[in-house]
Design a protein around this motif. Sequence first.
Motif, PDB file in Angstrom:
ATOM      1  N   UNK A 120      31.415  45.090  14.789  1.00  0.00           N
ATOM      2  CA  UNK A 120      32.152  44.070  15.589  1.00  0.00           C
ATOM      3  C   UNK A 120      31.899  43.097  16.009  1.00  0.00           C
ATOM      4  N   UNK A 121      31.260  42.096  15.767  1.00  0.00           N
ATOM      5  CA  UNK A 121      30.659  40.774  16.424  1.00  0.00           C
ATOM      6  C   UNK A 121      31.319  40.221  15.371  1.00  0.00           C
ATOM      7  N   UNK A 122      31.888  39.249  16.450  1.00  0.00           N
ATOM      8  CA  UNK A 122      32.625  38.184  16.132  1.00  0.00           C
ATOM      9  C   UNK A 122      32.190  36.340  16.975  1.00  0.00           C
ATOM     10  N   UNK A 123      32.677  35.844  15.830  1.00  0.00           N
ATOM     11  CA  UNK A 123      31.945  33.947  15.806  1.00  0.00           C
ATOM     12  C   UNK A 123      33.302  33.217  16.995  1.00  0.00           C
ATOM     13  N   UNK A 124      33.110  33.202  17.845  1.00  0.00           N
ATOM     14  CA  UNK A 124      34.422  32.568  18.527  1.00  0.00           C
ATOM     15  C   UNK A 124      34.243  31.750  19.846  1.00  0.00           C
ATOM     16  N   UNK A 125      35.121  30.910  20.143  1.00  0.00           N
ATOM     17  CA  UNK A 125      34.495  30.672  21.116  1.00  0.00           C
ATOM     18  C   UNK A 125      35.220  30.891  23.223  1.00  0.00           C
ATOM     19  N   UNK A 138      15.611  42.661  14.791  1.00  0.00           N
ATOM     20  CA  UNK A 138      15.753  44.613  14.890  1.00  0.00           C
ATOM     21  C   UNK A 138      16.462  44.927  15.868  1.00  0.00           C
ATOM     22  N   UNK A 139      16.239  44.484  17.199  1.00  0.00           N
ATOM     23  CA  UNK A 139      17.601  45.301  18.029  1.00  0.00           C
ATOM     24  C   UNK A 139      18.627  45.403  17.999  1.00  0.00           C
ATOM     25  N   UNK A 140      18.938  43.037  17.572  1.00  0.00           N
ATOM     26  CA  UNK A 140      20.319  43.292  17.526  1.00  0.00           C
ATOM     27  C   UNK A 140      21.039  43.725  16.144  1.00  0.00           C
ATOM     28  N   UNK A 141      19.697  44.088  15.596  1.00  0.00           N
ATOM     29  CA  UNK A 141      20.448  45.034  14.091  1.00  0.00           C
ATOM     30  C   UNK A 141      20.839  46.534  14.168  1.00  0.00           C
ATOM     31  N   UNK A 142      19.853  46.803  15.329  1.00  0.00           N
ATOM     32  CA  UNK A 142      20.688  48.017  15.764  1.00  0.00           C
ATOM     33  C   UNK A 142      21.769  48.054  16.311  1.00  0.00           C
ATOM     34  N   UNK A 143      22.068  47.052  17.710  1.00  0.00           N
ATOM     35  CA  UNK A 143      23.463  47.119  17.564  1.00  0.00           C
ATOM     36  C   UNK A 143      24.120  46.974  16.818  1.00  0.00           C
ATOM     37  N   UNK A 144      24.566  46.120  15.908  1.00  0.00           N
ATOM     38  CA  UNK A 144      25.055  45.940  14.855  1.00  0.00           C
ATOM     39  C   UNK A 144      25.533  46.886  13.853  1.00  0.00           C
ATOM     40  N   UNK A 145      24.707  47.827  13.939  1.00  0.00           N
ATOM     41  CA  UNK A 145      25.132  48.816  13.053  1.00  0.00           C
ATOM     42  C   UNK A 145      24.984  50.157  13.739  1.00  0.00           C
ATOM     43  N   UNK A 179      15.236  32.487   6.454  1.00  0.00           N
ATOM     44  CA  UNK A 179      16.324  32.195   5.774  1.00  0.00           C
ATOM     45  C   UNK A 179      16.884  31.248   6.822  1.00  0.00           C
ATOM     46  N   UNK A 180      17.578  30.735   7.401  1.00  0.00           N
ATOM     47  CA  UNK A 180      18.022  30.313   8.201  1.00  0.00           C
ATOM     48  C   UNK A 180      19.419  29.255   7.535  1.00  0.00           C
ATOM     49  N   UNK A 181      20.452  30.391   8.629  1.00  0.00           N
ATOM     50  CA  UNK A 181      21.588  30.376   8.529  1.00  0.00           C
ATOM     51  C   UNK A 181      22.704  29.569   9.649  1.00  0.00           C
ATOM     52  N   UNK A 182      23.679  28.644   9.221  1.00  0.00           N
ATOM     53  CA  UNK A 182      25.113  27.932  10.433  1.00  0.00           C
ATOM     54  C   UNK A 182      25.086  29.263  10.923  1.00  0.00           C
ATOM     55  N   UNK A 183      25.996  28.640  12.860  1.00  0.00           N
ATOM     56  CA  UNK A 183      26.464  30.044  13.493  1.00  0.00           C
ATOM     57  C   UNK A 183      27.582  30.896  13.247  1.00  0.00           C
ATOM     58  N   UNK A 184      28.465  29.817  12.325  1.00  0.00           N
ATOM     59  CA  UNK A 184      29.887  30.239  11.852  1.00  0.00           C
ATOM     60  C   UNK A 184      29.264  31.599  10.667  1.00  0.00           C
ATOM     61  N   UNK A 210      26.937  36.414  10.640  1.00  0.00           N
ATOM     62  CA  UNK A 210      27.866  37.796  10.948  1.00  0.00           C
ATOM     63  C   UNK A 210      27.394  37.862   9.124  1.00  0.00           C
ATOM     64  N   UNK A 211      27.725  37.287   8.790  1.00  0.00           N
ATOM     65  CA  UNK A 211      28.251  37.676   6.157  1.00  0.00           C
ATOM     66  C   UNK A 211      26.574  37.139   6.535  1.00  0.00           C
TER      67      UNK A 211
END
Length: 351
Positions: free
Chosen positions: A19-24, A46-53, A323-328, A331-332
């Motif tokens: 549950x990571x939300x792109x929000x203001x 990788x730490x971010x991934x552990x928190x996400x998973x 890879x580079x991705x926009x903030x929006x 997650x995807x």
Amino acid sequence: MDRPNDTGILSAVWYAAKDIRIERRVRPALAPGEVRLRVTRCGICGSDMHEYLNGPHAIPVNAPHPISDLVAPLVLGHEFAGEVLEINGNCGSVNVGQRVAVEPEYRCGECTACLRGDYNLCEKMGFAGLMGHGGMAEEAVVPHYMLHLLPDTVTDRQAAVLEPAAVALHALRRSGLMAGQSVAVVGAGPIGLLLVQLSAVAGARRIVVSDVSDARLARARALGATDTVNSVMGHLPTQAQGVDVAFEAVGVQPALDDAIQSVRKGGKVVLVGLFGAPARIDAFDLVNREVEIIPSCGYRHVYADLIGMIAGGVVDPSLIVTREVPLTEAVTRGFEILAAPNDDVKVLVVL
């Protein structure tokens, strides 16, 4: 605690596992000694991934972190760089308009570890982006002591990978690696690949890398590995022809076993990977071969040297970016893709 709204700072906010939300979110005020940045790039770690998973692991959810005074929901991201927008009070040499990299470790400055200079071992240690709001957002607020000025010869892309490069350089220094020695790196993820590059710069005569991905092994060869082994198919060198130093850069039992078995008598094993469960070691084997186990936690006093090395063209940590991705789409096209089997190494969120 600041709250979401419709007109604030676009951010990637961790609420719970998956549950990571792109929000203001509301633009927070600056406390004395804090700096507001316009973030340019932020890496997914990788730490971010552990928190996400399956988090929370490091993210505080019940009691606030003693320095940030925050609990979830938190803005993720501890691998980031940007431009100074605003400062409050005495912020040393930091001024509005400067480009900076963020060394995201919180420190109290008062405990025994901090006073002796080992701020990565601070009693209240934590990281912006895990224990407080981080840089996966249009703007970020951090204490001024986290900032390092960037010369024009260091790009935003390179600056965003300084944090994992700092982990690798600190581990390398902990190992005492000398020119002409041999190295094994178990795991060709971001830290492992950076260890390959830095070991080559340090003059290692042989660098053996193991991983389950042929694509990552090819990238390791491009960065300086002399030998690669797909760990599904084979193992690292035996004790008889063992290496001087092995880096465990995965954080799982089989990788630890391989690292220990790869070193010669009197060799060193540096633990860089973060283990999610207690690890087992054969103490008799370690004693009998006089193998030294060296844990490495975060980093200290390496950012300035790394920035100089990058500016001088000695190393380029951005070579691990795939890879580079926009903030929006963080997650995807970031977290969700990294959660599946693939050959991506480092994904940067571009702001």
